[in-house]
Write a protein that holds these residues in place. Structure first.
Motif, mmCIF file in Angstrom:
data_model
loop_
_atom_site.group_PDB
_atom_site.id
_atom_site.type_symbol
_atom_site.label_atom_id
_atom_site.label_comp_id
_atom_site.label_asym_id
_atom_site.label_seq_id
_atom_site.Cartn_x
_atom_site.Cartn_y
_atom_site.Cartn_z
ATOM 1 N N ASP A 71 0.842 -1.038 0.081
ATOM 2 C CA ASP A 71 0.133 -0.022 0.148
ATOM 3 C C ASP A 71 0.831 1.390 0.097
ATOM 4 N N ASN A 72 0.215 2.245 -0.023
ATOM 5 C CA ASN A 72 1.144 3.507 -0.013
ATOM 6 C C ASN A 72 0.343 4.558 0.957
ATOM 7 N N ASP A 73 -0.165 4.005 1.763
ATOM 8 C CA ASP A 73 -1.015 4.778 3.003
ATOM 9 C C ASP A 73 0.452 5.353 3.772
ATOM 10 N N MET A 74 0.921 6.502 3.542
ATOM 11 C CA MET A 74 2.075 7.212 4.287
ATOM 12 C C MET A 74 1.641 8.771 4.300
ATOM 13 N N THR A 75 2.647 9.460 5.012
ATOM 14 C CA THR A 75 2.701 10.980 5.025
ATOM 15 C C THR A 75 4.041 11.034 4.260
ATOM 16 N N ALA A 76 3.710 11.799 3.039
ATOM 17 C CA ALA A 76 4.951 12.191 2.400
ATOM 18 C C ALA A 76 5.409 13.671 2.323
ATOM 19 N N ASP A 77 6.603 14.102 2.447
ATOM 20 C CA ASP A 77 6.981 15.436 2.443
ATOM 21 C C ASP A 77 7.841 15.342 1.288
#
Length: 241
Positions: A71-77
């Motif tokens: 999955d790609n459920d993350m917080t990205a800066d």
């Protein structure tokens, strides 16, 4: 080469990719909130075509590991190239039955996932979608894989009441190098109320690895972060050299 010489280049400029960045095995940090952090730097926005993670359930006592999927459920800066896990102790399931699911497409405002199952005894992949706007999951239908001629099935079969779906889990030993093998798990009968959605993960230990991908489909993988879940509490541990 004539075109290159006409541009006053002696050779093509080097294209940076994951293979040249040394990010494979990247270490993770842990903040005060118990969130694991992958720090790559501003170059990540130019190098990466996508970033996600894989998740495993690990039971060291029984030497078993179950691959839950990607999955790609993350917080990205992206500006600073810093990525934070968003592990919440939940995963996808159908009618309350945990499934293996794989992120198959990242769209504008939605994700698509592939969920391998047996549908009435035949191998299919459920096609599920998550809409970021409505925060809702839906089952679009089911597709079979490639046929004997190597052609991919393009027909989407809608689920019907009375269909039997058998979920598949992918298991391997936790200590060995054996490949994950599929095992049948639960069988459910489709009803008018059958639905896909997030469900709480059972208490236990879960291992997550950040997966980085560039435009040439090179991959790099971070160190693992471990989440120990018990009674609604989550304790996060990152590997330290």
């Amino acid at each position: 080469m004539e075109y290159i010489r006409s541009m006053d280049f002696d050779e093509l400029p080097e294209v940076k990719n994951l293979a040249a960045m040394g990010w494979d095995g990247a270490a993770l940090d842990l903040n005060d909130e118990g969130t694991s952090i992958l720090t790559l730097g501003p170059e990540a926005a130019d190098i990466l075509a996508g970033i996600g993670f894989s998740l495993n359930y690990v039971n060291e006592e029984s030497d078993a590991m179950m691959l839950l999927g990607t999955d790609n459920d993350m917080t990205a800066d992206w500006e600073n190239g810093v990525f934070y896990d968003n592990f919440r102790g939940v995963w996808g399931g159908i009618d309350g039955n945990l499934v293996y699911m794989e992120l198959s497409f990242e769209g504008d405002g939605y994700n698509l996932y592939s969920v391998p199952v047996l549908l009435n005894g035949e191998e299919y992949n459920l096609q599920t979608a998550y809409d970021f706007g409505t925060e809702q999951w839906s089952v679009l239908g089911a597709r079979q894989g490639m046929d004997e001629s190597g052609m991919s099935d393009k027909d989407l079969r809608l689920l019907q009441e009375g269909d039997e779906i058998t979920t598949l889990w992918y298991l391997a030993s936790a200590s060995g190098d054996d490949d994950f093998e599929p095992y049948t798990a639960a069988t459910i009968t489709v009803t008018a109320d059958t639905a896909f959605g997030e469900m709480p993960l059972p208490d236990g230990s879960y291992s997550m690895v950040f997966e980085m991908r560039d435009a040439m489909d090179n991959y790099a993988y971070s160190d693992a972060v471990t989440f120990d879940c018990a009674g609604g509490e989550i304790i996060t541990t990152v590997y330290e050299d």
